[in-house]
Design a protein around this motif. Structure first.
Motif, mmCIF file in Angstrom:
data_model
loop_
_atom_site.group_PDB
_atom_site.id
_atom_site.type_symbol
_atom_site.label_atom_id
_atom_site.label_comp_id
_atom_site.label_asym_id
_atom_site.label_seq_id
_atom_site.Cartn_x
_atom_site.Cartn_y
_atom_site.Cartn_z
ATOM 1 N N UNK B 79 0.839 -1.192 0.000
ATOM 2 C CA UNK B 79 0.000 0.000 0.000
ATOM 3 C C UNK B 79 0.883 1.254 0.000
ATOM 4 N N UNK B 80 1.953 1.216 0.812
ATOM 5 C CA UNK B 80 2.838 2.375 0.898
ATOM 6 C C UNK B 80 3.488 2.638 -0.471
ATOM 7 N N UNK B 81 4.057 1.574 -1.092
ATOM 8 C CA UNK B 81 4.784 1.730 -2.351
ATOM 9 C C UNK B 81 3.841 2.142 -3.483
ATOM 10 N N UNK B 82 2.777 1.353 -3.646
ATOM 11 C CA UNK B 82 1.865 1.606 -4.773
ATOM 12 C C UNK B 82 1.022 2.855 -4.536
ATOM 13 N N UNK B 83 0.632 3.068 -3.304
ATOM 14 C CA UNK B 83 -0.190 4.237 -2.982
ATOM 15 C C UNK B 83 0.559 5.533 -3.264
ATOM 16 N N UNK B 84 1.850 5.576 -2.891
ATOM 17 C CA UNK B 84 2.626 6.800 -3.110
ATOM 18 C C UNK B 84 2.877 7.012 -4.608
ATOM 19 N N UNK B 85 3.066 5.874 -5.341
ATOM 20 C CA UNK B 85 3.233 5.972 -6.790
ATOM 21 C C UNK B 85 1.958 6.530 -7.429
ATOM 22 N N UNK B 86 0.820 6.006 -6.972
ATOM 23 C CA UNK B 86 -0.462 6.464 -7.513
ATOM 24 C C UNK B 86 -0.645 7.959 -7.234
ATOM 25 N N UNK B 115 11.904 12.464 -9.748
ATOM 26 C CA UNK B 115 10.645 11.744 -9.575
ATOM 27 C C UNK B 115 10.735 10.730 -8.437
ATOM 28 N N UNK B 116 11.893 10.003 -8.406
ATOM 29 C CA UNK B 116 12.078 9.023 -7.326
ATOM 30 C C UNK B 116 12.109 9.748 -5.979
ATOM 31 N N UNK B 117 12.697 10.924 -5.958
ATOM 32 C CA UNK B 117 12.727 11.743 -4.729
ATOM 33 C C UNK B 117 11.320 12.088 -4.268
ATOM 34 N N UNK B 118 10.492 12.556 -5.233
ATOM 35 C CA UNK B 118 9.095 12.880 -4.860
ATOM 36 C C UNK B 118 8.368 11.647 -4.335
ATOM 37 N N UNK B 119 8.603 10.541 -5.094
ATOM 38 C CA UNK B 119 7.939 9.279 -4.730
ATOM 39 C C UNK B 119 8.279 8.906 -3.279
ATOM 40 N N UNK B 120 9.604 8.977 -2.979
ATOM 41 C CA UNK B 120 10.056 8.629 -1.636
ATOM 42 C C UNK B 120 9.394 9.536 -0.606
ATOM 43 N N UNK B 121 9.365 10.818 -0.939
ATOM 44 C CA UNK B 121 8.756 11.799 -0.041
ATOM 45 C C UNK B 121 7.311 11.395 0.300
ATOM 46 N N UNK B 122 6.538 11.097 -0.749
ATOM 47 C CA UNK B 122 5.135 10.725 -0.527
ATOM 48 C C UNK B 122 5.043 9.399 0.235
ATOM 49 N N UNK B 123 5.951 8.445 -0.144
ATOM 50 C CA UNK B 123 5.938 7.132 0.518
ATOM 51 C C UNK B 123 6.176 7.292 2.019
ATOM 52 N N UNK B 124 7.084 8.226 2.398
ATOM 53 C CA UNK B 124 7.363 8.442 3.826
ATOM 54 C C UNK B 124 6.110 8.963 4.534
#
Lengths: 245, 344
Positions: B79-86, B115-124
């Motif tokens: 959920x964390x990985x896919x949710x932040x990607x979504x 993009x990976x930085x943003x993704x990580x940010x949202x995932x956190x």
């Protein structure tokens, strides 16, 4: 001081040994006369009717019913001390002040005290000369409503009201249904004490707090329990004579 | 909606709004707050809110908590990985849409690393929420389990207490003592015997009843003591007829079960009759079952139904066995028969 009249005791218990044990205990108490024994509800009722004991030592659990069934519907209730092995449930149903009970095995000193109390009550309210006569102010009746039971002295009754074929007795702050008609009750009560105010109601005149005039030459009796009872025109004259108004 | 659900709906919404507010603050402090960065902030907040709400609802509906620890953790991680990607994709989509509609100027293209930085940010951010939520749920479940455990324990204690009270019927004990008192004068030898019998019963009730099983031989000995004491009480009113098969004596049964049936037969049958009656007691064994029957004159009580403490305990006890036994009360020829069948 005159020789005290012995207190006449009836023993009711379905177990022979329990009756025997009470006999043994009573033998050590002076001025006690055991006038009979009964082992079940009908026998106990017959014995009370026939022998008019001063005091009944009454078992609670018997084959065809309870000790309360023995008392239910008796004209006038003798002094009663219940005996029970362990029946807090039945004992709790009772109005605590009115109930005297002993647990089996009975402690001799407790039995002595219970007899003393019964004797004191006897002195305060000597039995009527004619047992079948009118109920006096101090005579007690046994009342039961559902799970609750009371011993009520006649003087404590405020009023008695028709309820279907039976009569509802109001006393203290309680009421209970009595399985007899108002006419039957009226014939057993002292007419100088109880007055038929109207078709439905008998009133204890000692409980009347005030008499108010009402329409149609009638009266309104205000009773000590806060209730009021209408006196019919037909009975109003009777009441005037009775109270010498 | 339960109070707990409502609480999480509120926390979810506040969390989404707070994330938006944080982004707005960062943009205003470290970049420029314009319509593009406003759209990004709101879109990220909505994304986080949507993902965490969806997680909460899915987890409750599909009972993720019931799964094993590994499966639960994997579900949360995905959920964390896919949710932040979504959420990231949603934000991108919103930005492109806004550009196409001419609301904002063309934003600069993000590099892959960005993009990976943003993704990580949202995932956190989503991960923080999921951690908090999972922790909360675990604590609630733990407390719930603790309450259930305590409740079960108290029910068990009550059952045991009821059982003890059923075994040591005070009415029986005090009547017996009263009778002994009278017998001491009348028949001292019988008084002495009755004291011994009563002692056996009390000892049996205190010691043997804690065992899981007793042999019929022991239980019959107990019932003999019991009937001897009751005979002193009821005298000629209690008549007993026994029919015990020898091969049944080694059969197993719950302790005090037979005594309970005999006690009930006396209480509801014999004691209600002025002339007393006959109590029948039979035991036999066949096709792997022990069959016990206790009968007494009387009628089945319609009101109240036979749900005394003793029978409730007996039924609970029968249900506990690996192969449950059966118990029934039947009326036959103005007699009530209590039948107990136990697999051996």
């Amino acid at each position: 001081m005159n020789a005290v009249r012995p207190i006449r005791v009836l023993i009711v218990d379905d177990t022979r040994l329990a009756r025997q044990e009470l006999r043994t205990l009573l033998a050590d108490i002076p001025n006690v006369e055991i006038i009979g024994e009964a082992d079940d509800v009908p026998a106990a009722r017959d014995a009370i009717d026939a022998l008019h004991p001063d005091l009944v030592l009454l078992d609670i659990q018997m084959p065809s019913g309870t000790g309360f069934d023995v008392l239910d519907g008796l004209e006038s209730t003798p002094a009663v001390v219940f005996t029970t092995a362990y029946d807090t449930y039945a004992v709790r149903a009772f109005d605590a002040n009115a109930l005297d009970y002993l647990v089996k095995p009975v402690e001799p000193s407790r039995l002595g005290e219970a007899l003393q109390r019964a004797r004191a009550r006897l002195v305060a309210a000597p039995p009527a000369a004619e047992p079948r006569g009118l109920l006096g102010a101090e005579d007690q009746v046994f009342l039961r409503e559902g799970e609750r039971c009371w011993f009520v002295a006649v003087r404590e009754i405020t009023r008695i009201v028709v309820d279907g074929n039976y009569a509802r007795v109001w006393f203290r702050d309680e009421c209970a249904l009595l399985g007899r008609s108002l006419a039957t009750l009226e014939s057993r009560l002292d007419p100088t004490m109880f007055f038929r105010a109207n078709r439905n109601t008998l009133v204890n005149l000692r409980m009347v707090k005030a008499v108010d005039l009402a329409v149609h030459d009638g009266y309104e009796l205000r009773l000590r329990d806060g209730s009021s009872v209408a006196v019919s025109r037909r009975q109003a004259r009777e009441l005037r004579e009775r109270l010498a108004l | 909606m339960t109070r707990n659900e409502l609480r999480f709906v509120c926390i979810n919404s506040i969390y989404g709004i707070a994330y938006t507010a944080m982004n707005v603050l960062f943009f205003s402090q470290f970049a420029r707050l314009n319509s593009a960065t406003w759209i990004v902030s709101v879109s990220l907040g909505v994304g986080v809110w949507a993902v965490t709400s969806a997680l909460r609802i899915a987890a409750v509906r599909r009972q993720w908590m019931e799964r094993g620890r590994g499966s639960f953790t994997a579900a949360l991680a995905s959920v964390v990985v896919l949710g932040s990607l979504a959420t990231l994709l949603l934000t991108n989509l919103v930005l492109r849409g806004s550009t196409a509609l001419g609301w904002i100027p063309q934003p600069p293209r993000s590099s892959l690393a960005q993009s990976i930085g943003y993704w990580t940010n949202i995932a956190i951010i989503i991960g923080l929420w999921v951690g908090f939520w999972a922790g909360w749920q675990a604590l609630a479940r733990y407390r719930h389990g603790e309450i259930a455990r305590l409740r079960a324990e108290s029910e068990r204690t009550t059952l045991e207490l009821d059982a003890l009270r059923a075994r040591l019927n005070p009415h029986f004990v005090f009547n017996a003592l009263n009778n002994v008192r009278a017998l001491i004068n009348e028949d001292p030898a019988r008084a002495r015997e009755t004291v011994t019998r009563l002692s056996n019963i009390l000892r049996h009730a205190l010691e043997h009843s804690q065992r899981d099983w007793a042999t019929l031989r022991d239980e019959i000995a107990l019932v003999d003591d019991y009937l001897a004491v009751e005979s002193v009480h009821y005298e000629g009113r209690l008549r007993v007829r026994r029919d015990i098969a020898d091969d049944a004596l080694d059969a197993r049964l719950p302790p005090m079960a037979l005594q309970l049936l005999v006690e009930n037969a006396i209480k509801h049958g014999i004691s209600r009759l002025a002339g007393g009656g006959e109590l029948t007691l039979s035991a036999n064994r066949g096709s792997g079952r022990l069959r016990l029957e206790v009968g007494s004159p009387g009628r089945m009580a319609v009101d109240p139904p036979p749900h005394g403490v003793g029978l409730t305990y007996l039924r609970a006890r029968l249900a506990q066995a690996p192969v449950p036994g059966t118990f029934e009360l039947v009326e036959h020829d103005a007699r009530v028969l209590a039948r107990l069948e136990l697999p051996q």
